[in-house]
Design a protein around this motif. Structure first.
Motif, PDB file in Angstrom:
ATOM      1  N   THR A   1      -1.857 -10.875   1.023  1.00  0.00           N
ATOM      2  CA  THR A   1      -3.173 -10.301   0.703  1.00  0.00           C
ATOM      3  C   THR A   1      -4.235 -10.606   1.750  1.00  0.00           C
ATOM      4  O   THR A   1      -4.914  -9.704   2.252  1.00  0.00           O
ATOM      5  CB  THR A   1      -3.634 -10.789  -0.683  1.00  0.00           C
ATOM      6  N   GLN A   2      -4.390 -11.886   2.102  1.00  0.00           N
ATOM      7  CA  GLN A   2      -5.446 -12.248   3.052  1.00  0.00           C
ATOM      8  C   GLN A   2      -5.228 -11.588   4.405  1.00  0.00           C
ATOM      9  O   GLN A   2      -6.170 -11.110   5.040  1.00  0.00           O
ATOM     10  CB  GLN A   2      -5.504 -13.770   3.216  1.00  0.00           C
ATOM     11  N   GLU A   3      -3.976 -11.537   4.836  1.00  0.00           N
ATOM     12  CA  GLU A   3      -3.660 -10.928   6.133  1.00  0.00           C
ATOM     13  C   GLU A   3      -3.958  -9.436   6.120  1.00  0.00           C
ATOM     14  O   GLU A   3      -4.486  -8.886   7.093  1.00  0.00           O
ATOM     15  CB  GLU A   3      -2.195 -11.188   6.495  1.00  0.00           C
ATOM     16  N   LEU A   4      -3.631  -8.776   5.007  1.00  0.00           N
ATOM     17  CA  LEU A   4      -3.875  -7.333   4.911  1.00  0.00           C
ATOM     18  C   LEU A   4      -5.366  -7.025   4.982  1.00  0.00           C
ATOM     19  O   LEU A   4      -5.787  -6.106   5.673  1.00  0.00           O
ATOM     20  CB  LEU A   4      -3.281  -6.781   3.614  1.00  0.00           C
ATOM     21  N   PHE A   5      -6.164  -7.803   4.252  1.00  0.00           N
ATOM     22  CA  PHE A   5      -7.604  -7.549   4.225  1.00  0.00           C
ATOM     23  C   PHE A   5      -8.259  -7.903   5.561  1.00  0.00           C
ATOM     24  O   PHE A   5      -9.228  -7.265   5.964  1.00  0.00           O
ATOM     25  CB  PHE A   5      -8.262  -8.322   3.076  1.00  0.00           C
ATOM     26  N   ALA A   6      -7.721  -8.912   6.256  1.00  0.00           N
ATOM     27  CA  ALA A   6      -8.284  -9.323   7.535  1.00  0.00           C
ATOM     28  C   ALA A   6      -7.839  -8.419   8.676  1.00  0.00           C
ATOM     29  O   ALA A   6      -8.571  -8.228   9.655  1.00  0.00           O
ATOM     30  CB  ALA A   6      -7.884 -10.770   7.845  1.00  0.00           C
ATOM     31  N   ASN A   7      -6.642  -7.832   8.536  1.00  0.00           N
ATOM     32  CA  ASN A   7      -6.057  -7.115   9.668  1.00  0.00           C
ATOM     33  C   ASN A   7      -5.247  -5.896   9.227  1.00  0.00           C
ATOM     34  O   ASN A   7      -4.046  -5.823   9.456  1.00  0.00           O
ATOM     35  CB  ASN A   7      -5.175  -8.109  10.452  1.00  0.00           C
ATOM     36  N   PRO A   8      -5.902  -4.904   8.572  1.00  0.00           N
ATOM     37  CA  PRO A   8      -5.147  -3.717   8.151  1.00  0.00           C
ATOM     38  C   PRO A   8      -4.675  -2.924   9.367  1.00  0.00           C
ATOM     39  O   PRO A   8      -5.436  -2.740  10.316  1.00  0.00           O
ATOM     40  CB  PRO A   8      -6.173  -2.913   7.331  1.00  0.00           C
ATOM     41  N   GLN A   9      -3.424  -2.480   9.348  1.00  0.00           N
ATOM     42  CA  GLN A   9      -2.845  -1.815  10.509  1.00  0.00           C
ATOM     43  C   GLN A   9      -2.655  -0.315  10.324  1.00  0.00           C
ATOM     44  O   GLN A   9      -2.660   0.435  11.283  1.00  0.00           O
ATOM     45  CB  GLN A   9      -1.486  -2.457  10.837  1.00  0.00           C
TER      46      GLN A   9
ATOM     47  N   SER B   1       2.698  -3.346   4.094  1.00  0.00           N
ATOM     48  CA  SER B   1       2.954  -4.454   3.174  1.00  0.00           C
ATOM     49  C   SER B   1       2.650  -5.759   3.898  1.00  0.00           C
ATOM     50  O   SER B   1       3.082  -5.946   5.038  1.00  0.00           O
ATOM     51  CB  SER B   1       4.412  -4.421   2.720  1.00  0.00           C
ATOM     52  N   ALA B   2       1.890  -6.644   3.228  1.00  0.00           N
ATOM     53  CA  ALA B   2       1.496  -7.898   3.875  1.00  0.00           C
ATOM     54  C   ALA B   2       0.963  -8.879   2.837  1.00  0.00           C
ATOM     55  O   ALA B   2       0.577  -8.471   1.733  1.00  0.00           O
ATOM     56  CB  ALA B   2       0.407  -7.631   4.927  1.00  0.00           C
TER      57      ALA B   2
ATOM     58  N   GLU C   1       5.677 -11.441   7.693  1.00  0.00           N
ATOM     59  CA  GLU C   1       5.617 -10.819   6.366  1.00  0.00           C
ATOM     60  C   GLU C   1       4.729  -9.579   6.342  1.00  0.00           C
ATOM     61  O   GLU C   1       4.355  -9.103   5.280  1.00  0.00           O
ATOM     62  CB  GLU C   1       5.116 -11.831   5.336  1.00  0.00           C
ATOM     63  N   HIS C   2       4.382  -9.055   7.508  1.00  0.00           N
ATOM     64  CA  HIS C   2       3.458  -7.921   7.591  1.00  0.00           C
ATOM     65  C   HIS C   2       4.149  -6.765   8.305  1.00  0.00           C
ATOM     66  O   HIS C   2       4.489  -6.870   9.484  1.00  0.00           O
ATOM     67  CB  HIS C   2       2.202  -8.356   8.363  1.00  0.00           C
ATOM     68  N   VAL C   3       4.401  -5.670   7.560  1.00  0.00           N
ATOM     69  CA  VAL C   3       5.026  -4.494   8.167  1.00  0.00           C
ATOM     70  C   VAL C   3       4.157  -3.262   7.931  1.00  0.00           C
ATOM     71  O   VAL C   3       3.436  -3.171   6.939  1.00  0.00           O
ATOM     72  CB  VAL C   3       6.458  -4.231   7.602  1.00  0.00           C
ATOM     73  N   VAL C   4       4.234  -2.311   8.871  1.00  0.00           N
ATOM     74  CA  VAL C   4       3.476  -1.074   8.742  1.00  0.00           C
ATOM     75  C   VAL C   4       4.364   0.088   9.173  1.00  0.00           C
ATOM     76  O   VAL C   4       5.121  -0.011  10.136  1.00  0.00           O
ATOM     77  CB  VAL C   4       2.166  -1.131   9.580  1.00  0.00           C
ATOM     78  N   ALA C   5       4.282   1.194   8.423  1.00  0.00           N
ATOM     79  CA  ALA C   5       5.052   2.404   8.758  1.00  0.00           C
ATOM     80  C   ALA C   5       4.101   3.395   9.403  1.00  0.00           C
ATOM     81  O   ALA C   5       3.397   4.139   8.712  1.00  0.00           O
ATOM     82  CB  ALA C   5       5.685   2.981   7.499  1.00  0.00           C
TER      83      ALA C   5
ATOM     84  N   VAL D   1       0.867  -1.185   0.000  1.00  0.00           N
ATOM     85  CA  VAL D   1       0.000   0.000   0.000  1.00  0.00           C
ATOM     86  C   VAL D   1       0.900   1.229   0.000  1.00  0.00           C
ATOM     87  O   VAL D   1       1.743   1.393   0.887  1.00  0.00           O
ATOM     88  CB  VAL D   1      -0.934   0.015   1.231  1.00  0.00           C
ATOM     89  N   MET D   2       0.717   2.101  -1.006  1.00  0.00           N
ATOM     90  CA  MET D   2       1.557   3.296  -1.137  1.00  0.00           C
ATOM     91  C   MET D   2       0.754   4.572  -0.910  1.00  0.00           C
ATOM     92  O   MET D   2      -0.428   4.650  -1.257  1.00  0.00           O
ATOM     93  CB  MET D   2       2.194   3.367  -2.535  1.00  0.00           C
TER      94      MET D   2
END
Length: 330
Positions: free
Chosen positions: A242-250, A239-240, A314-318, A230-231
């Protein structure tokens, strides 16, 4: 994935546009990698740096833009350091790109067949007859009916969906290892869009390609991507897988994007929107680029670059204030 070598690896990529008003960094310290047979989706609003990233990877940034930092590794070789002639050998053969608007990307005065032939003959040591056969085979492979006839047609004689298929045929004619698709379904109706997405996935499996798929459409991202970047404001927010990002956006921006789309089976009078607008290039906050639109922003967000937090392997957030929610967006 640790033991596998990424086909494409981008490290700290930076692109700058030298404008009269001063230099503007369109992409700031971007890093990601894509493995054989994998699709990385890059999502964000217009102007977030998605397309500039792709053009930088292809070394197609034009003045007043310039790649001002970072490395781009293709099969462990930094292609930002190779000669232009060597890059021309790679471009179109090993690394190919499908552009957003096929009517401007295709040459109106050459037939579809001539354009695909030219691509093949530029990169492969085969005869004109063999190139023609390959072109017709590719047109057939991308689902164009009567490929022998379409081979002789000019771009204006084809529908939008057919032109996009011809672009895909051209991009894949030399069996590239990396395919960059820059919003390839934006101008198409949903039925044709679904067919194009299915086609790209089918051909990806056939050639084991690494695919970089750029879009602003979260529905398309959820359908086609293995991982998502996600930019916003030229930077990675999150960055994660796909399923993890949609289930748990940070990131608050990722969450806002999720909330602004319609959900099947849920009736709402009005979709949620993201408050404010994307700032002009010289007006971004000094710290987090999303600070002026973020409901969670505090003083530090305006003044300091956000730290990168590891949510899972595999899931990072800034973000200074990640949401720490789970299961919010099935």
């Amino acid at each position: 994935m640790e033991n596998r070598v990424p086909t494409l690896k981008v490290q700290n990529l930076e692109t700058t546009f030298f404008l009269k008003s001063g230099p503007f960094r369109a992409v700031k310290g971007l890093s990601y990698e894509i493995y054989p047979g994998e699709t990385l989706g890059i999502v964000g609003e217009s102007g977030c740096g998605k397309s500039v990233t792709s053009l930088a990877v292809m070394r197609l940034i034009e003045n007043p833009g310039k790649i001002t930092g970072g490395q781009v590794f293709f099969n462990n070789e930094d292609i930002l350091k190779i000669s232009e002639s060597k890059m021309e050998d790679l471009r179109g053969s090993k690394i190919a790109m499908i552009f957003q608007e096929p009517m401007t990307a295709l040459n109106p005065v050459l037939t579809i067949g001539q354009q695909i032939d030219e691509q093949i003959l530029r990169h492969e040591n085969i005869t004109a007859e063999q190139a023609k056969n390959r072109s017709i085979e590719m047109l057939s492979l991308v689902g164009i009916p009567s490929p022998e006839e379409r081979y002789t047609n000019y771009p204006h004689q084809l529908s939008g969906g057919m032109r996009q298929r011809a672009m895909i045929a051209m991009a894949l004619s030399c069996h590239p290892q990396v395919l960059i698709a820059d919003e390839p379904t934006t101008a198409l109706d949903v039925t044709i869009q679904a067919q194009i997405l299915e086609l790209i996935q089918t051909l990806q499996k056939k050639f084991n390609m690494a695919v970089q798929f750029i879009t602003h459409d979260l529905g398309v991202i959820s359908e086609i991507s293995d991982r998502v970047l996600v930019m916003y404001g030229g930077q990675v927010c999150e960055s994660a897988p796909t399923q993890e990002l949609f289930a748990n956006p940070q990131h608050p921006y990722t969450s806002a994007l999720m909330n602004s789309r319609p959900h099947l089976g849920q009736r709402t009078r009005r979709l949620q929107t993201i408050e404010g607008t994307v700032p002009a290039p010289h007006e971004f906050p000094k710290g987090c680029p999303f600070a002026n639109r973020c409901p969670s922003a505090t003083e530090i967000c305006w003044n300091e670059p956000p730290p990168v937090t590891q949510i899972s392997p595999e899931h990072v957030v800034a973000c200074f204030h990640p949401l720490k929610q789970t299961g919010a967006h099935p």
